[in-house]
Motif scaffolding. Structure first.
Motif, short mmCIF file in Angstrom:
data_model
loop_
_atom_site.label_atom_id
_atom_site.label_comp_id
_atom_site.label_asym_id
_atom_site.label_seq_id
_atom_site.Cartn_x
_atom_site.Cartn_y
_atom_site.Cartn_z
N UNK A 231 3.68 3.44 1.36
CA UNK A 231 3.08 2.15 1.65
C UNK A 231 2.95 1.93 3.15
N UNK A 232 4.01 2.19 3.89
CA UNK A 232 3.99 1.97 5.34
C UNK A 232 2.96 2.86 6.02
N UNK A 233 2.93 4.13 5.65
CA UNK A 233 1.97 5.06 6.26
C UNK A 233 0.54 4.68 5.89
N UNK A 234 0.33 4.22 4.66
CA UNK A 234 -1.02 3.80 4.24
C UNK A 234 -1.47 2.59 5.04
N UNK A 235 -0.56 1.64 5.27
CA UNK A 235 -0.91 0.47 6.08
C UNK A 235 -1.34 0.89 7.48
N UNK A 236 -0.60 1.81 8.08
CA UNK A 236 -0.99 2.30 9.41
C UNK A 236 -2.34 3.00 9.36
N UNK A 237 -2.55 3.77 8.29
CA UNK A 237 -3.83 4.43 8.13
C UNK A 237 -4.98 3.45 8.08
N UNK A 238 -4.79 2.34 7.41
CA UNK A 238 -5.85 1.33 7.32
C UNK A 238 -6.11 0.68 8.66
N UNK A 239 -5.07 0.38 9.43
CA UNK A 239 -5.30 -0.18 10.77
C UNK A 239 -6.09 0.81 11.62
N UNK A 240 -5.70 2.07 11.58
CA UNK A 240 -6.39 3.07 12.39
C UNK A 240 -7.83 3.27 11.92
N UNK A 241 -8.06 3.16 10.62
CA UNK A 241 -9.41 3.34 10.09
C UNK A 241 -10.33 2.21 10.51
N UNK A 242 -9.84 0.98 10.41
CA UNK A 242 -10.68 -0.19 10.71
C UNK A 242 -10.86 -0.42 12.20
N UNK A 243 -9.81 -0.11 12.98
CA UNK A 243 -9.82 -0.51 14.39
C UNK A 243 -9.76 0.67 15.36
N UNK A 323 8.43 -4.18 -1.07
CA UNK A 323 8.05 -3.10 -0.15
C UNK A 323 7.07 -3.55 0.94
N UNK A 324 6.57 -4.78 0.87
CA UNK A 324 5.46 -5.18 1.73
C UNK A 324 5.79 -6.43 2.57
N UNK A 325 4.81 -6.83 3.36
CA UNK A 325 4.88 -8.04 4.20
C UNK A 325 5.96 -7.90 5.29
N UNK A 326 6.10 -6.70 5.83
CA UNK A 326 7.11 -6.43 6.86
C UNK A 326 6.49 -6.21 8.24
N UNK A 327 5.19 -6.45 8.36
CA UNK A 327 4.53 -6.33 9.64
C UNK A 327 4.24 -4.91 10.09
N UNK A 328 4.36 -3.95 9.18
CA UNK A 328 4.13 -2.55 9.55
C UNK A 328 2.68 -2.36 10.00
N UNK A 329 2.48 -1.74 11.15
CA UNK A 329 1.15 -1.41 11.65
C UNK A 329 0.46 -2.48 12.46
N UNK A 330 1.02 -3.69 12.53
CA UNK A 330 0.35 -4.76 13.26
C UNK A 330 0.06 -4.39 14.71
N UNK A 331 0.93 -3.60 15.29
CA UNK A 331 0.76 -3.21 16.70
C UNK A 331 -0.45 -2.31 16.89
N UNK A 332 -0.97 -1.73 15.82
CA UNK A 332 -2.12 -0.84 15.91
C UNK A 332 -3.44 -1.58 15.93
#
Length: 334
Positions: A231-243, A323-332
């Motif tokens: 889940x955490x890695x997927x969230x980071x992947x989505x930030x990197x994909x969109x931004x 497993x969610x809503x922990x702010x993972x990837x926001x910095x990206x």
């Protein structure tokens, strides 16, 4: 400890570090719900840019499609995660199948109704004055029932089956057509030569999450750390994909689905960002994938109100928010 002995220990540690094999990555598979597309882009991004491996997992994306049965593969334990939907997981609860939503990548369902631009349809409610609405059977049995209950004027006589061909809609100015806001409007623009009016159901009260990360209760119980890392890695992947730079991910998408084009991908990314499909609501400050009890309950209540789901269903078995809503990837986010 003498200095000489300490030196020997340090040297031994260096030798062991140089000769020991790297820790093995956990093998993980994620089954999508359709052919590769930008709507799956964050998962492909995390494969392409090494984010999954950074989190200690080696992810295989199992492409969906018209003949795929990836939900069945999840139930059978042949894939670890699946791109499910809240309604499907509620149905699994009804059947006693322990499938659980663990993250909601899409805060908004991308389901849209399109109308012709010159028919005086400016608001969602005004779609009710059209003669015809082309939609699939699933939509007719779910969100159209919701539309009839919440907006006056919609009636069964408007329904005509949507066959994934925009030609009937393009030819009939007194009609509307369902679609994904990231996909069908592009085809209408290309084939019809006009930009349709777009009415996102999610912006007019219809509240399901979409593009879930769904797994089994067994996976949650036995491998919670793998679930969390995926889940955490997927969230980071989505930030990197969109931004960030999505080229490598888009190349993988086109490799899996050779019919996909750069123009379609660009349109889809633009619409996901414009309408806040991924990054809106609770995700804005708690991170992509965030899912709340209140939001899930709201959709359950909507489905109960139109008779799609039994009010007695223990719908809370269909999801967990731990497993969610922990702010993972926001910095990206850029």
């Amino acid at each position: 400890m003498t200095k000489r002995f300490a030196h020997y220990l340090a040297a031994a540690a260096l030798v062991l570090g140089a000769t020991s094999p790297a820790l093995a990555l956990d093998q993980v598979s994620y089954g999508t719900n359709w052919l590769a597309q930008a709507e799956h882009g964050g998962f492909y991004q995390a494969v392409a840019d090494g984010t999954y491996k950074k989190y200690g997992i080696d992810v295989k994306i199992v492409q969906g499609g018209p003949n795929a049965a990836n939900q069945a593969l999840l139930i059978a334990g042949k894939v670890d995660f699946y791109m499910g939907s809240p309604l499907a997981e509620m149905d699994a609860v009804k059947q006693g199948i322990p499938l659980v939503d663990v993250a909601a990548i899409f805060q908004k369902d991308p389901q849209v109704l399109m109308a012709h631009p010159d028919q005086g349809v400016e608001k969602f409610a005004e779609l009710a004055k059209l003669d015809t609405i082309y939609m699939g059977k699933d939509g007719y049995l779910t969100y159209f029932e919701w539309m009839k209950k919440n907006y006056p004027g919609f009636k069964d006589e408007q329904y005509k089956p949507y066959t994934f061909n925009p030609a009937p809609f393009i030819a009939n100015k007194k009609s509307a057509q369902q679609g994904y806001i990231t996909s069908e409007p592009y085809e209408v623009e290309k084939q019809g030569g006009f930009k349709p009016k777009l009415f996102l159901l999610a912006d007019n009260g219809y509240s399901p999450y979409s593009t879930m990360i769904t797994t089994t209760q067994t996976m949650i119980d036995k491998k919670p750390d793998v679930v969390q890392r995926f889940i955490d890695a997927s969230a980071e992947g989505w930030y990197n994909y969109l931004y960030g730079d999505s080229k490598a991910a888009n190349d993988l998408i086109k490799k899996d689905n050779p019919e996909m084009t750069d123009a379609q991908i660009a349109f889809s990314i633009e619409k996901m960002k414009e309408y806040g499909i991924v990054d809106s609501g609770s995700a804005l400050d708690k991170g992509i994938g965030c899912m709340t009890d209140d939001h899930y309950k709201k959709f359950f209540t909507e489905m109960v109100s139109i008779g799609v789901v039994d009010a007695k269903l223990d719908y809370q078995k269909a999801f967990t928010t731990k497993f969610v809503c922990k702010g993972v990837g926001l910095k990206l986010k850029k």
